[in-house]
Each structure stands twice: as C-alpha cells, then as structure tokens.
Design a protein around this motif. Structure first.
Motif, mmCIF file in Angstrom:
data_model
loop_
_atom_site.group_PDB
_atom_site.id
_atom_site.type_symbol
_atom_site.label_atom_id
_atom_site.label_comp_id
_atom_site.label_asym_id
_atom_site.label_seq_id
_atom_site.Cartn_x
_atom_site.Cartn_y
_atom_site.Cartn_z
ATOM 1 N N SER A 2 5.533 1.529 6.838
ATOM 2 C CA SER A 2 6.519 2.570 6.537
ATOM 3 C C SER A 2 6.862 2.619 5.050
ATOM 4 O O SER A 2 7.340 3.643 4.563
ATOM 5 N N SER A 5 5.155 5.693 3.416
ATOM 6 C CA SER A 5 5.288 6.946 4.169
ATOM 7 C C SER A 5 4.997 8.186 3.327
ATOM 8 O O SER A 5 4.650 9.231 3.867
ATOM 9 N N SER A 19 -0.059 8.059 6.439
ATOM 10 C CA SER A 19 0.971 8.589 7.338
ATOM 11 C C SER A 19 0.660 10.033 7.729
ATOM 12 O O SER A 19 1.255 10.563 8.668
#
Length: 50
Positions: A2, A5, A19
C-alpha cells in the motif's frame, strides 16, 4: 504494498507490482514475472511513478 498505491509499477528482480488493475493483469500474464507481494529489508528495487 500500500506504500506504493500511487506508483505506476514497482519491480525487484523477476517480480513486479502495480496498484493499477490493467498493469497488474499484464504482470500476471507475463511468463517470466511473478507478482511482487513484499520487499525485503535492504532490497534494492525500482519504482516508476505516473
């Protein structure tokens, strides 16, 4: 992953991550590349941002 991202693609050796679902599908379809799921301590990797 993450942390990346907003990256277009992250790659390390023969693994890559994105992503973006379209780019991720291309990674998954590539025969000699696996999906990158983690980066180990002290690993040198590349990141391309939009």
């Amino acid at each position: 992953m993450s942390l990346f991202s907003d990256a277009e693609i992250v790659w390390w050796n023969d693994a890559a991550y994105s992503s973006n679902p379209v780019t991720l599908q291309m990674i998954e379809a590539e025969a000699n590349v696996c999906v990158l799921s983690e980066i180990h301590d002290n690993a040198r990797f590349r990141v391309k941002y939009w």
